[in-house]
Design an enzyme around this catalytic site. Structure first.
Site, PDB file in Angstrom:
ATOM      1  N   GLU A   1      -5.243  -7.253 -13.424  1.00  0.00           N
ATOM      2  CA  GLU A   1      -5.821  -7.521 -12.091  1.00  0.00           C
ATOM      3  C   GLU A   1      -7.335  -7.737 -12.164  1.00  0.00           C
ATOM      4  O   GLU A   1      -7.948  -8.166 -11.204  1.00  0.00           O
ATOM      5  CB  GLU A   1      -5.503  -6.425 -11.057  1.00  0.00           C
ATOM      6  CG  GLU A   1      -4.031  -6.214 -10.833  1.00  0.00           C
ATOM      7  CD  GLU A   1      -3.722  -5.108  -9.857  1.00  0.00           C
ATOM      8  OE1 GLU A   1      -4.481  -4.901  -8.902  1.00  0.00           O
ATOM      9  OE2 GLU A   1      -2.690  -4.440 -10.054  1.00  0.00           O
TER      10      GLU A   1
ATOM     11  N   ARG B   1       0.196   9.491  -8.882  1.00  0.00           N
ATOM     12  CA  ARG B   1      -1.078   8.799  -8.689  1.00  0.00           C
ATOM     13  C   ARG B   1      -1.885   9.413  -7.543  1.00  0.00           C
ATOM     14  O   ARG B   1      -2.983   9.933  -7.726  1.00  0.00           O
ATOM     15  CB  ARG B   1      -0.797   7.316  -8.371  1.00  0.00           C
ATOM     16  CG  ARG B   1      -2.038   6.480  -8.121  1.00  0.00           C
ATOM     17  CD  ARG B   1      -1.689   5.225  -7.316  1.00  0.00           C
ATOM     18  NE  ARG B   1      -1.776   5.480  -5.899  1.00  0.00           N
ATOM     19  CZ  ARG B   1      -2.668   4.941  -5.064  1.00  0.00           C
ATOM     20  NH1 ARG B   1      -3.537   4.073  -5.523  1.00  0.00           N
ATOM     21  NH2 ARG B   1      -2.679   5.250  -3.786  1.00  0.00           N
TER      22      ARG B   1
ATOM     23  N   GLY C   1     -12.535  -1.042  -3.015  1.00  0.00           N
ATOM     24  CA  GLY C   1     -11.159  -1.524  -2.823  1.00  0.00           C
ATOM     25  C   GLY C   1     -10.353  -0.451  -2.121  1.00  0.00           C
ATOM     26  O   GLY C   1      -9.429   0.140  -2.668  1.00  0.00           O
TER      27      GLY C   1
ATOM     28  N   GLU D   1      -9.465   3.055  -7.122  1.00  0.00           N
ATOM     29  CA  GLU D   1      -8.249   3.009  -7.934  1.00  0.00           C
ATOM     30  C   GLU D   1      -8.104   1.556  -8.383  1.00  0.00           C
ATOM     31  O   GLU D   1      -7.413   0.759  -7.755  1.00  0.00           O
ATOM     32  CB  GLU D   1      -7.055   3.488  -7.095  1.00  0.00           C
ATOM     33  CG  GLU D   1      -5.857   3.849  -7.931  1.00  0.00           C
ATOM     34  CD  GLU D   1      -4.986   2.642  -8.243  1.00  0.00           C
ATOM     35  OE1 GLU D   1      -5.383   1.837  -9.135  1.00  0.00           O
ATOM     36  OE2 GLU D   1      -3.933   2.505  -7.631  1.00  0.00           O
TER      37      GLU D   1
ATOM     38  N   GLU E   1     -13.109  -3.109   1.556  1.00  0.00           N
ATOM     39  CA  GLU E   1     -11.785  -3.682   1.282  1.00  0.00           C
ATOM     40  C   GLU E   1     -11.806  -5.161   1.634  1.00  0.00           C
ATOM     41  O   GLU E   1     -12.175  -5.530   2.748  1.00  0.00           O
ATOM     42  CB  GLU E   1     -10.711  -2.930   2.082  1.00  0.00           C
ATOM     43  CG  GLU E   1      -9.329  -3.563   2.074  1.00  0.00           C
ATOM     44  CD  GLU E   1      -8.729  -3.737   0.678  1.00  0.00           C
ATOM     45  OE1 GLU E   1      -8.849  -2.825  -0.159  1.00  0.00           O
ATOM     46  OE2 GLU E   1      -8.150  -4.804   0.423  1.00  0.00           O
TER      47      GLU E   1
ATOM     48  N   SER F   1     -14.721  -5.427 -10.874  1.00  0.00           N
ATOM     49  CA  SER F   1     -15.298  -5.212  -9.532  1.00  0.00           C
ATOM     50  C   SER F   1     -15.855  -3.789  -9.413  1.00  0.00           C
ATOM     51  O   SER F   1     -16.882  -3.556  -8.771  1.00  0.00           O
ATOM     52  CB  SER F   1     -14.235  -5.435  -8.452  1.00  0.00           C
ATOM     53  OG  SER F   1     -13.748  -6.745  -8.538  1.00  0.00           O
TER      54      SER F   1
ATOM     55  N   GLN G   1       0.855  -1.194   0.000  1.00  0.00           N
ATOM     56  CA  GLN G   1       0.000   0.000   0.000  1.00  0.00           C
ATOM     57  C   GLN G   1       0.888   1.241   0.000  1.00  0.00           C
ATOM     58  O   GLN G   1       0.605   2.228  -0.681  1.00  0.00           O
ATOM     59  CB  GLN G   1      -0.924   0.000   1.225  1.00  0.00           C
ATOM     60  CG  GLN G   1      -1.904  -1.170   1.262  1.00  0.00           C
ATOM     61  CD  GLN G   1      -3.038  -1.075   0.254  1.00  0.00           C
ATOM     62  OE1 GLN G   1      -3.376   0.008  -0.214  1.00  0.00           O
ATOM     63  NE2 GLN G   1      -3.641  -2.212  -0.086  1.00  0.00           N
TER      64      GLN G   1
END
Ligand SMILES: C[S@@+](CC[C@H](N)C(=O)[O-])C[C@H]1O[C@@H](n2cnc3c(N)ncnc32)[C@H](O)[C@@H]1O
Length: 542
Positions: A271, A172, A196, A262, A218, A276, A163
């Site tokens: 991914e 970002r 997420g 993100e 999450e 999702s 993270q």
């Protein structure tokens, strides 16, 4: 108030009772109780339920069917219990809800622990038929993603160091911050879902922008750290609820006015988290609600990079040895050669290596169907600006925060400040030769696979050139099959390339614009850039 240890799969037979300080029905009603009551977990006619009241048969206070009930922690001593609407009443998100006030943190923890154990028992019962066969009670996520991949994926994101890697990508995170804060109007007084949430950073930004409430969903163990981080910011924490679970599975007490997320991987789609994001849109967002970001674009252009090509081809030279401790390795050279070319290259390259203006493929997160992300087919057509050998296709992406006040782009383009996604290049084992002005056609086909990534099929063809071109026909075609899950991280400095190509570089980066969406003046690139810890565009390094 003893919480028994329950082995998974063994039936719970013992009722459990918990004293709670008070319960309040949402919205408040006569069935609230401001004095202490007892909460009981028990089986009633074979159905597991949570019942509140002075005695076990009291019908005055609410009771919950545990098959369709969720429990959320609002604070250390306050929780919310929600029963979903029945099948016949689908337009409602939930049919009943209460807030529970505990006397202390320990009793709250014990209650949650018992709730989780009873839920497990319910799921176990639901998935085991009387004859011993097991029914798969899979969510949309579980049905398309291999369990082993998901396990590694959420393990990866459950670690603070990964993270941190994303948080330290200041292009970002800074662009997200600017996009939220500059568009306060989109967040102020609104219900937000952070899809997420990871460390919870975007939820905290949304709360800073005045969100009425943020649900931070999450799935990984990071949810616990997010709770801690949020609790450490008490002015904001009142308005954020962390919900541990997959967005495909959790229930929320209300609909969201805006989603923030993100979900971008290498090449935007790696991914498979965009799926999702789209599922969360369909489950939680009010009609015409906002999405931050709302649009993503994959940009593509052919490139020429002799050094890179030789570097990859040379990796397989090892297998050319005829006497490796007396063993002839050459029979494996072809396979090794193909193997190296099946790895997409991730690095920051010099945009002067591009040999034609880029084209884009637009993905509108607000309208795309989830299934459309399973198979992405992009026709390619370029006109070469130079005579050269083309070694493959370079790709990068950007996303748009289509705020009511300011539109901001987060760009990962070559030549822009580098992000932890870098850029991606698909290198062909057979380069193709082109003349200036020659047309290059082809196809980029991305087929999703169950390991949360894509198989890339690339075809590039150089059309007939000079006399005879009128009759059509293809001169050379080169194809490649690559696995986006297995990239080659090549972290070099951008290479210097011949001066002749210099003037083209900026021109070549111009992409086909989407008419309604204009690039923000600085594209978010003014933000100070700090090094990120490691290679690995998010989960890719696994
Ligand atoms: C790229 S990280 C972003 C984290 C954070 N939002 C940020 O911007 O720093 C994506 C996060 O989404 C989580 N995630 C991925 N798929 C999910 C799903 N289906 N449901 C819930 N969380 C998910 C991952 O565990 C990971 O922490």
């Amino acid at each position: 108030m003893e919480v028994p240890v329950v082995e998974e799969g063994k039936e719970l037979v013992k009722n459990e009772e918990f004293n709670v300080a008070s319960i309040t029905e949402v919205p408040a009603s006569s069935s609230s109780s401001s004095s202490p009551v007892i909460g009981r977990f028990r089986f009633n006619n074979g159905v597991a339920e949570l019942r509140f009241g002075e005695d076990s048969e009291s019908n005055l206070l609410p009771h919950f069917d545990l098959r369709c009930t969720q429990l959320f922690k609002l604070s250390q001593v306050q929780s919310m219990c929600i029963q979903e609407a029945s099948e016949s009443n689908k337009e409602k998100t939930y049919s009943r809800g209460i807030t529970i006030q505990f006397r202390n943190e320990e009793e709250s923890r014990a209650f949650h622990c018992a709730f989780d154990q009873w839920k497990k028992e319910v799921v176990f019962q639901a998935s085991h038929l009387p004859n011993g066969t097991v029914l798969a009670s899979q969510s949309k996520f579980d049905s398309k993603i291999e369990a082993s991949s998901a396990k590694m994926y959420f393990h990866y994101y459950g670690q603070l160091l990964h993270q941190q890697n994303m948080l330290q990508d200041y292009v970002r995170t800074g662009t997200y911050y600017a996009a939220v804060i500059e568009n306060r109007a989109d967040f102020f007084g609104r219900v937000v879902v952070d899809v997420g949430a990871g460390s919870g950073i975007l939820s905290l930004f949304a709360a800073q922008a005045g969100a009425k409430h943020v649900y931070a969903v999450e799935a990984s163990e990071m949810a616990e750290y997010a709770r801690k981080l949020i609790a450490g910011n008490p002015i904001l924490s009142q308005r954020i609820t962390v919900i541990k679970g997959k967005v495909e599975e959790v229930e929320l007490p209300e609909k969201a006015d805006i989603l923030i997320s993100e979900p971008m991987g290498t090449l935007l789609v790696n991914e498979r988290m965009l799926e999702s994001y789209v599922i969360a849109r369909d489950r939680f967002l009010v009609p015409n609600g906002k999405m931050f970001p709302a649009v993503g674009r994959i940009h593509m252009a052919p490139f020429s990079d002799e050094y890179l090509y030789i570097e990859i081809a040379n990796k397989a030279l090892f297998w050319q040895q005829q006497n490796y401790y007396g063993v002839n390795l050459t029979s494996l050279h072809g396979s090794a050669f193909q193997g190296y070319f099946s790895q997409p290259v991730v690095d920051a390259f010099d945009p002067r290596l591009l040999v034609a203006p880029a084209i884009s493929h637009v993905i509108n997160f607000t309208s795309i169907k989830e299934e459309e992300l399973y198979d992405i087919d992009i026709p390619l057509k370029f006109v070469s600006s130079v005579g050269t050998r083309i070694h493959g296709l370079a790709c990068w992406f950007d996303v748009l925060f289509n705020g009511s006040t300011v539109q901001r782009w987060l760009s990962t383009a070559p030549g822009s400040p580098t992000t932890h996604w870098y850029q991606l290049r698909c290198v062909l084992s057979q380069p193709i030769y082109v003349m200036p002005g020659q047309e290059i056609t082809g196809r980029l086909h991305l087929a999703a696979h169950t390991a949360q990534s894509y198989t890339i099929h690339l075809t590039l063809s150089a059309k007939m050139w000079g006399p005879g071109a009128e009759q059509g026909g293809i001169l050379q075609t080169s194809t490649g099959k690559l696995d986006l899950k297995e990239p080659y991280y090549r972290m070099s400095q951008p290479q210097v390339c011949p001066a002749a190509q210099d003037q083209q570089s900026q021109q070549l980066l111009q992409t086909q614009d989407i008419p309604i969406l204009s690039q923000d003046e600085d594209g978010g690139s003014d933000l100070m850039q700090q090094p990120f810890q490691e290679s690995g565009a998010e989960f890719n390094s696994l």
